[in-house]
Design a protein around this motif. Structure first.
Motif, PDB file in Angstrom:
ATOM      1  N   GLU A   1      -7.866   4.015   3.827  1.00 18.44           N
ATOM      2  CA  GLU A   1      -8.934   3.147   3.320  1.00 18.44           C
ATOM      3  C   GLU A   1      -8.372   1.821   2.796  1.00 18.44           C
ATOM      4  O   GLU A   1      -8.936   0.752   3.051  1.00 18.44           O
ATOM      5  N   MET A   2      -7.265   1.893   2.081  1.00 13.01           N
ATOM      6  CA  MET A   2      -6.662   0.672   1.546  1.00 13.01           C
ATOM      7  C   MET A   2      -6.198  -0.263   2.673  1.00 13.01           C
ATOM      8  O   MET A   2      -6.429  -1.477   2.614  1.00 13.01           O
TER       9      MET A   2
ATOM     10  N   LYS B   1      -7.330  -0.332   5.739  1.00 14.07           N
ATOM     11  CA  LYS B   1      -8.552  -0.838   6.387  1.00 14.07           C
ATOM     12  C   LYS B   1      -9.129  -1.992   5.579  1.00 14.07           C
ATOM     13  O   LYS B   1      -9.563  -2.997   6.149  1.00 14.07           O
ATOM     14  N   ASP B   2      -9.119  -1.859   4.247  1.00 14.91           N
ATOM     15  CA  ASP B   2      -9.624  -2.931   3.384  1.00 14.91           C
ATOM     16  C   ASP B   2      -8.789  -4.209   3.513  1.00 14.91           C
ATOM     17  O   ASP B   2      -9.301  -5.308   3.287  1.00 14.91           O
ATOM     18  N   TYR B   3      -7.521  -4.085   3.875  1.00  9.40           N
ATOM     19  CA  TYR B   3      -6.682  -5.262   4.136  1.00  9.40           C
ATOM     20  C   TYR B   3      -7.038  -5.906   5.476  1.00  9.40           C
ATOM     21  O   TYR B   3      -6.526  -6.970   5.808  1.00  9.40           O
TER      22      TYR B   3
ATOM     23  N   THR C   1       0.807  -1.219   0.000  1.00 12.38           N
ATOM     24  CA  THR C   1       0.000   0.000   0.000  1.00 12.38           C
ATOM     25  C   THR C   1       0.841   1.270   0.000  1.00 12.38           C
ATOM     26  O   THR C   1       0.556   2.205  -0.761  1.00 12.38           O
TER      27      THR C   1
END
Length: 96
Positions: free
Chosen positions: A82-83, A85-87, A45
């Motif tokens: 956000e990225m 968190k998506d992980y 990320t």
């Protein structure tokens, strides 16, 4: 009695509106992510973050309870937040 009220440009006035303000992306320690998973998420990320640097950050997150993993302009901070968190990483709210 007249009161002089300064007029401010809304693009530059107020907290966080300055272009030099840095926003911090903070990852919190949790009981469900592995060191390897955190390191892989950070490395894929955050620009310039290697897996080895991700492991060092994962260790800091584990030992301190949290770590600032990136800081910079708000839009980029929001994207990285956000990225991550998506992980599945546990994220603190963005901070200035």
């Amino acid at each position: 009695m007249a009161v002089d009220v300064p007029v401010r440009d809304p693009r530059t006035a107020g907290p966080g509106a300055g272009s030099d303000e840095k926003w911090r992306v903070i990852v919190l320690n949790d009981d469900h992510n592995t060191f390897e998973g955190v390191a892989a998420a950070l490395a894929s990320t955050l620009p310039g973050t290697t897996y080895e640097r991700g492991m060092a950050l994962a260790n800091a997150i584990h030992s301190r309870g949290l770590a600032v993993v990136w800081s910079g302009h708000r839009e980029q901070a929001e994207l990285y937040w956000e990225m991550l968190k998506d992980y599945g990483l546990t994220m603190a709210p963005l901070e200035r």
